[in-house]
Design a protein around this motif. Structure first.
Motif, PDB file in Angstrom:
ATOM      1  N   CYS A  46      57.330  21.560  63.052  1.00 34.68           N
ATOM      2  CA  CYS A  46      57.864  20.295  62.531  1.00 34.68           C
ATOM      3  C   CYS A  46      59.020  20.512  61.554  1.00 34.68           C
ATOM      4  O   CYS A  46      59.612  19.537  61.092  1.00 34.68           O
ATOM      5  N   ALA A  47      59.327  21.779  61.223  1.00 30.73           N
ATOM      6  CA  ALA A  47      60.430  22.092  60.307  1.00 30.73           C
ATOM      7  C   ALA A  47      61.708  22.301  61.114  1.00 30.73           C
ATOM      8  O   ALA A  47      61.766  23.185  61.963  1.00 30.73           O
ATOM      9  N   TYR A  48      62.737  21.509  60.851  1.00 29.09           N
ATOM     10  CA  TYR A  48      63.956  21.526  61.661  1.00 29.09           C
ATOM     11  C   TYR A  48      65.182  22.086  60.948  1.00 29.09           C
ATOM     12  O   TYR A  48      66.214  22.280  61.575  1.00 29.09           O
ATOM     13  N   ALA A  49      65.079  22.361  59.660  1.00 29.61           N
ATOM     14  CA  ALA A  49      66.222  22.928  58.938  1.00 29.61           C
ATOM     15  C   ALA A  49      66.123  24.446  58.913  1.00 29.61           C
ATOM     16  O   ALA A  49      65.033  25.018  58.993  1.00 29.61           O
ATOM     17  N   PHE A  50      67.265  25.099  58.823  1.00 27.67           N
ATOM     18  CA  PHE A  50      67.358  26.539  58.607  1.00 27.67           C
ATOM     19  C   PHE A  50      66.733  27.376  59.729  1.00 27.67           C
ATOM     20  O   PHE A  50      66.193  28.449  59.482  1.00 27.67           O
ATOM     21  N   THR A  94      58.409  14.889  60.885  1.00 24.61           N
ATOM     22  CA  THR A  94      59.376  15.984  60.836  1.00 24.61           C
ATOM     23  C   THR A  94      59.750  16.256  59.387  1.00 24.61           C
ATOM     24  O   THR A  94      59.650  15.384  58.528  1.00 24.61           O
ATOM     25  N   ARG A  95      60.174  17.501  59.146  1.00 24.24           N
ATOM     26  CA  ARG A  95      60.729  17.848  57.826  1.00 24.24           C
ATOM     27  C   ARG A  95      62.040  18.578  58.035  1.00 24.24           C
ATOM     28  O   ARG A  95      62.114  19.532  58.805  1.00 24.24           O
ATOM     29  N   TYR A  96      63.071  18.115  57.366  1.00 25.46           N
ATOM     30  CA  TYR A  96      64.366  18.790  57.364  1.00 25.46           C
ATOM     31  C   TYR A  96      64.667  19.161  55.918  1.00 25.46           C
ATOM     32  O   TYR A  96      65.088  18.314  55.125  1.00 25.46           O
TER      33      TYR A  96
END
Length: 377
Positions: free
Chosen positions: A114-118, A240-242
């Motif tokens: 669910c982590a979409y950043a980095f 989601t988490r960005y």
């Protein structure tokens, strides 16, 4: 990664004769566990210095916090809300060390889906796509995200990977800093560690700008993602988490829960995982309301940039062309033309990622500015 074999360890131990058979077996198990986790075998801080071809005294001084002020150049970037984001730029040797840790260790550890950043499989567009067509949208922001992640959190990450306690502590110190703006209170804990050679009661935090911080933030937040994803799934929501932006969406609310109750339960999970919500940035959008995720409209089949968002980027290009980079940097509150330049590059990269047609529309103007200020780009 260093070319290495367990046989090298056994031969060297036998040659020196300073390890008994039990110790050799323990080190062998330690090494094999790291190999299984797809990370480099590192025994000590001295060994890390040898692998990275860096001076041991530099590594030891960094862990001891003797070089905290000189290891980073700290500056700020003005945000759209008028506040400032503080950036830490590591000196050359520390940057080399961070790059090694990031590439050889952290990049090999899986993060929550669910982590979409980095991460190479994420991105703003993919994150926003998860929420297209929703009727309800709940959004939260984690306050001081990087600065809220302490060296204790980072220590637990390296410990969970398989590194020995003392080395996990040393790696955590290398990846954190106590040099912060005066407006931030640095936590203290005199009894945090029992390593006499590293007595220092200030607890470091993740420096925003270090090569290791993005990956570490995802790994530290892994349990938060797990709990929030399970909670969302049970309610029929998408989560989601960005980085520090948390988004929940659904077509319809559960019959037995109000949106306010759901908000409170999410905050409870956030705090249980030692993060704090930014109360000013909690947003709830219901049926008929405008829905933006990471600056993109999600009311259709595909995310798209809003008219206001595009006009803001286009307008910035035009005023830079008309008044010059230095003048606009001063008027917008940037500390240097480099700050504005980096901001502009980031905006154009974002636009190219989310809407290539609109990017192509203003790319000639962007190219004209780059040509005029070539030495800065």
């Amino acid at each position: 990664m260093e070319a290495w074999s367990i046989h090298h360890l056994i031969k060297e131990a036998n040659r020196q004769g300073n390890l008994n058979q039990e110790s050799i077996i323990d080190l062998q198990c330690y090494a094999q566990n790291l190999i299984k986790n797809n990370v480099p075998v590192i025994f000590t801080l001295m060994h890390l210095a040898f692998i990275t071809n860096l001076n041991y005294d530099f590594l030891y001084g960094t862990v001891s916090r003797r070089f905290d002020k000189s290891n980073y150049r700290m500056f700020s970037i003005r945000k759209r809300n008028g506040k400032h984001r503080f950036i830490h730029a590591a000196i050359k040797n520390l940057h080399i060390l961070h790059n090694y840790i990031n590439k050889e260790i952290l990049k090999n550890i899986p993060i929550h889906p669910c982590a979409y950043a980095f991460n190479r499989n994420g991105g703003i567009l993919k994150c926003a796509q998860k929420h297209c067509g929703c009727e309800w949208l709940l959004q939260f922001d984690l306050k001081d995200f990087f600065f809220s992640i302490t060296e204790s959190n980072v220590y637990n990450v390296f410990k969970s990977i398989g590194y020995k306690d003392i080395l996990a502590f040393e790696l955590a110190r290398i990846c954190t800093t106590t040099r912060l703006p005066r407006s931030y209170n640095i936590p203290r804990n005199k009894n945090a560690y029992n390593y006499k050679q590293y007595k220092y009661d200030l607890i470091g935090v993740l420096p925003q700008g270090a090569a290791t911080s993005p990956a570490l933030s995802n790994l530290v937040a892994k349990n938060l993602d797990k709990e929030l994803q399970e909670y969302a799934k049970n309610l029929g929501f998408v989560y989601t988490r960005y980085a520090d932006d948390l988004t929940f969406s659904t077509v319809s609310l559960p019959n037995n829960l109000s949106i306010n109750t759901i908000r409170k339960q999410i905050i409870k999970i956030i705090r249980r995982n030692h993060f704090i919500e930014n109360k000013e940035k909690i947003r709830i959008a219901g049926p008929g309301a405008k829905k933006l995720v990471l600056g993109l409209l999600v009311d259709g089949k595909q995310p798209r940039i809003s008219k206001e968002g595009f006009k803001r980027i286009e307008g910035l290009l035009y005023i830079i062309k008309k008044f010059g980079l230095q003048s606009v940097a001063k008027e917008r509150g940037f500390y240097s033309t480099y700050g504005l330049m980096n901001h502009l590059i980031g905006l154009m990269a974002y636009l190219k990622d989310v809407d290539i047609a609109k990017y192509n529309k203003i790319e000639p103007l962007f190219s004209e500015i780059k040509s005029r200020y070539g030495e800065l780009f």
